[in-house]
Design an enzyme around this catalytic site. Sequence first.
Site, PDB file in Angstrom:
ATOM      1  N   LYS A   1       0.814  -1.222   0.000  1.00  0.00           N
ATOM      2  CA  LYS A   1       0.000   0.000   0.000  1.00  0.00           C
ATOM      3  C   LYS A   1       0.849   1.275   0.000  1.00  0.00           C
ATOM      4  O   LYS A   1       2.056   1.222   0.263  1.00  0.00           O
ATOM      5  CB  LYS A   1      -0.922  -0.030   1.221  1.00  0.00           C
ATOM      6  CG  LYS A   1      -1.927  -1.196   1.202  1.00  0.00           C
ATOM      7  CD  LYS A   1      -2.939  -1.082   2.350  1.00  0.00           C
ATOM      8  CE  LYS A   1      -3.928  -2.237   2.324  1.00  0.00           C
ATOM      9  NZ  LYS A   1      -4.993  -2.062   3.355  1.00  0.00           N
TER      10      LYS A   1
ATOM     11  N   TYR B   1     -12.488  -2.443  -3.872  1.00  0.00           N
ATOM     12  CA  TYR B   1     -12.979  -2.577  -2.492  1.00  0.00           C
ATOM     13  C   TYR B   1     -14.506  -2.452  -2.411  1.00  0.00           C
ATOM     14  O   TYR B   1     -15.029  -2.099  -1.352  1.00  0.00           O
ATOM     15  CB  TYR B   1     -12.328  -1.523  -1.597  1.00  0.00           C
ATOM     16  CG  TYR B   1     -10.931  -1.867  -1.101  1.00  0.00           C
ATOM     17  CD1 TYR B   1     -10.677  -3.029  -0.371  1.00  0.00           C
ATOM     18  CD2 TYR B   1      -9.858  -1.001  -1.327  1.00  0.00           C
ATOM     19  CE1 TYR B   1      -9.407  -3.327   0.109  1.00  0.00           C
ATOM     20  CE2 TYR B   1      -8.582  -1.286  -0.849  1.00  0.00           C
ATOM     21  CZ  TYR B   1      -8.364  -2.457  -0.129  1.00  0.00           C
ATOM     22  OH  TYR B   1      -7.103  -2.739   0.350  1.00  0.00           O
TER      23      TYR B   1
ATOM     24  N   PHE C   1     -15.509   3.684   6.680  1.00  0.00           N
ATOM     25  CA  PHE C   1     -14.151   4.065   6.284  1.00  0.00           C
ATOM     26  C   PHE C   1     -13.919   3.957   4.779  1.00  0.00           C
ATOM     27  O   PHE C   1     -12.809   4.170   4.297  1.00  0.00           O
ATOM     28  CB  PHE C   1     -13.112   3.218   7.041  1.00  0.00           C
ATOM     29  CG  PHE C   1     -13.289   1.725   6.887  1.00  0.00           C
ATOM     30  CD1 PHE C   1     -12.822   1.063   5.756  1.00  0.00           C
ATOM     31  CD2 PHE C   1     -13.913   0.987   7.876  1.00  0.00           C
ATOM     32  CE1 PHE C   1     -12.978  -0.315   5.606  1.00  0.00           C
ATOM     33  CE2 PHE C   1     -14.067  -0.401   7.736  1.00  0.00           C
ATOM     34  CZ  PHE C   1     -13.598  -1.046   6.602  1.00  0.00           C
TER      35      PHE C   1
ATOM     36  N   THR D   1      -5.115  -7.083  10.828  1.00  0.00           N
ATOM     37  CA  THR D   1      -5.427  -5.832  10.124  1.00  0.00           C
ATOM     38  C   THR D   1      -4.969  -4.602  10.910  1.00  0.00           C
ATOM     39  O   THR D   1      -4.372  -3.686  10.348  1.00  0.00           O
ATOM     40  CB  THR D   1      -6.955  -5.733   9.876  1.00  0.00           C
ATOM     41  OG1 THR D   1      -7.358  -6.891   9.142  1.00  0.00           O
ATOM     42  CG2 THR D   1      -7.310  -4.486   9.078  1.00  0.00           C
TER      43      THR D   1
ATOM     44  N   ARG E   1       2.763  -6.166   9.369  1.00  0.00           N
ATOM     45  CA  ARG E   1       2.024  -5.044   9.951  1.00  0.00           C
ATOM     46  C   ARG E   1       2.578  -4.639  11.319  1.00  0.00           C
ATOM     47  O   ARG E   1       2.597  -3.457  11.657  1.00  0.00           O
ATOM     48  CB  ARG E   1       0.543  -5.377  10.017  1.00  0.00           C
ATOM     49  CG  ARG E   1      -0.118  -5.257   8.620  1.00  0.00           C
ATOM     50  CD  ARG E   1      -1.428  -5.938   8.571  1.00  0.00           C
ATOM     51  NE  ARG E   1      -2.168  -5.680   7.329  1.00  0.00           N
ATOM     52  CZ  ARG E   1      -3.174  -6.445   6.923  1.00  0.00           C
ATOM     53  NH1 ARG E   1      -3.548  -7.495   7.643  1.00  0.00           N
ATOM     54  NH2 ARG E   1      -3.802  -6.158   5.794  1.00  0.00           N
TER      55      ARG E   1
ATOM     56  N   ASN F   1      -2.069   0.327   6.664  1.00  0.00           N
ATOM     57  CA  ASN F   1      -1.514  -0.901   7.258  1.00  0.00           C
ATOM     58  C   ASN F   1      -0.621  -1.689   6.294  1.00  0.00           C
ATOM     59  O   ASN F   1      -0.480  -2.898   6.410  1.00  0.00           O
ATOM     60  CB  ASN F   1      -2.635  -1.762   7.858  1.00  0.00           C
ATOM     61  CG  ASN F   1      -3.614  -2.274   6.821  1.00  0.00           C
ATOM     62  OD1 ASN F   1      -3.535  -1.894   5.657  1.00  0.00           O
ATOM     63  ND2 ASN F   1      -4.515  -3.143   7.228  1.00  0.00           N
TER      64      ASN F   1
ATOM     65  N   HIS G   1      -2.216  -5.488   1.679  1.00  0.00           N
ATOM     66  CA  HIS G   1      -3.510  -6.156   1.550  1.00  0.00           C
ATOM     67  C   HIS G   1      -3.244  -7.574   1.067  1.00  0.00           C
ATOM     68  O   HIS G   1      -2.348  -7.795   0.255  1.00  0.00           O
ATOM     69  CB  HIS G   1      -4.398  -5.442   0.516  1.00  0.00           C
ATOM     70  CG  HIS G   1      -5.574  -6.277   0.078  1.00  0.00           C
ATOM     71  ND1 HIS G   1      -6.735  -6.325   0.799  1.00  0.00           N
ATOM     72  CD2 HIS G   1      -5.720  -7.139  -0.967  1.00  0.00           C
ATOM     73  CE1 HIS G   1      -7.568  -7.185   0.199  1.00  0.00           C
ATOM     74  NE2 HIS G   1      -6.979  -7.681  -0.880  1.00  0.00           N
TER      75      HIS G   1
ATOM     76  N   GLU H   1      -9.575 -11.077  -7.438  1.00  0.00           N
ATOM     77  CA  GLU H   1      -8.646  -9.957  -7.263  1.00  0.00           C
ATOM     78  C   GLU H   1      -7.461 -10.081  -8.211  1.00  0.00           C
ATOM     79  O   GLU H   1      -6.992  -9.082  -8.757  1.00  0.00           O
ATOM     80  CB  GLU H   1      -8.177  -9.891  -5.799  1.00  0.00           C
ATOM     81  CG  GLU H   1      -9.313  -9.497  -4.858  1.00  0.00           C
ATOM     82  CD  GLU H   1      -8.883  -9.414  -3.395  1.00  0.00           C
ATOM     83  OE1 GLU H   1      -9.745  -9.112  -2.558  1.00  0.00           O
ATOM     84  OE2 GLU H   1      -7.696  -9.646  -3.088  1.00  0.00           O
TER      85      GLU H   1
HETATM   86  P1  CMP Z   1      -7.515  -4.626   3.678  1.00  0.00           P
HETATM   87  O1  CMP Z   1      -7.149  -6.012   4.031  1.00  0.00           O
HETATM   88  O2  CMP Z   1      -6.830  -4.010   2.531  1.00  0.00           O
HETATM   89  O3  CMP Z   1      -9.099  -4.567   3.411  1.00  0.00           O
HETATM   90  C1  CMP Z   1      -9.894  -3.456   3.718  1.00  0.00           C
HETATM   91  C2  CMP Z   1      -9.136  -2.375   4.410  1.00  0.00           C
HETATM   92  O4  CMP Z   1      -9.922  -1.411   5.078  1.00  0.00           O
HETATM   93  C3  CMP Z   1      -8.289  -2.973   5.508  1.00  0.00           C
HETATM   94  O5  CMP Z   1      -7.233  -3.701   4.953  1.00  0.00           O
HETATM   95  C4  CMP Z   1      -7.908  -1.749   6.303  1.00  0.00           C
HETATM   96  O6  CMP Z   1      -6.706  -1.140   5.854  1.00  0.00           O
HETATM   97  C5  CMP Z   1      -9.076  -0.827   6.037  1.00  0.00           C
HETATM   98  N1  CMP Z   1      -9.778  -0.623   7.286  1.00  0.00           N
HETATM   99  C6  CMP Z   1     -10.353  -1.556   8.059  1.00  0.00           C
HETATM  100  N2  CMP Z   1     -10.902  -0.989   9.144  1.00  0.00           N
HETATM  101  C7  CMP Z   1     -10.661   0.334   9.055  1.00  0.00           C
HETATM  102  C8  CMP Z   1     -10.948   1.443   9.871  1.00  0.00           C
HETATM  103  N3  CMP Z   1     -11.626   1.303  11.015  1.00  0.00           N
HETATM  104  N4  CMP Z   1     -10.541   2.657   9.464  1.00  0.00           N
HETATM  105  C9  CMP Z   1      -9.876   2.804   8.295  1.00  0.00           C
HETATM  106  N5  CMP Z   1      -9.571   1.772   7.470  1.00  0.00           N
HETATM  107  C10 CMP Z   1      -9.946   0.559   7.851  1.00  0.00           C
END
Ligand code: CMP
Length: 139
Positions: free
Chosen positions: A10, A50, A58, A92, A103, A113, A116, A127
Amino acid sequence: ATERTLSIIKPDATKRNLTGKINAKFEEAGLRIVAQKRIHLSKEQVGVFYAVHKERPFYDELCEFMASAPVVVQVLEGEGAISKNREVMGATNPADAAEGTIRAEFAESVGENSVHGSDAPETAAEEISYFFAGLELVG
Ligand code: CMP
């Protein structure tokens, strides 16, 4: 069984020049990078990727962030690659991520984070096909 999973490094990580360190974690875990490219997604392209999170509070922030700088999209291959990649990434929220995971070491917040990874075989196939043509996967 041998599986393939879609991974994204990311913007928070590409901006900090962490692509190599993150790829080393994948390779040390026995995951092979069989396709990889650096791209700068539009907010619309992120939104489609997404779409499953469209109703989440979010979602907009997530789309802005993922379109804010280049990402590296990649296909990882290996025995049980989908769950192995999720282990290497860690939880996550970096606050919950086990020591030594990507992470835990690199992520800045639950949103920023660093990586993905696909969560199941069906989503992995979807994907991968969003970013790569079959001929681009070189096992
Ligand atoms: P990812 O695995 O890429 O899939 C969805 C993403 O949404 C997740 O990783 C996080 O980076 C993001 N995400 C999940 N929860 C939150 C949150 N509370 N605030 C902002 N981003 C979020």
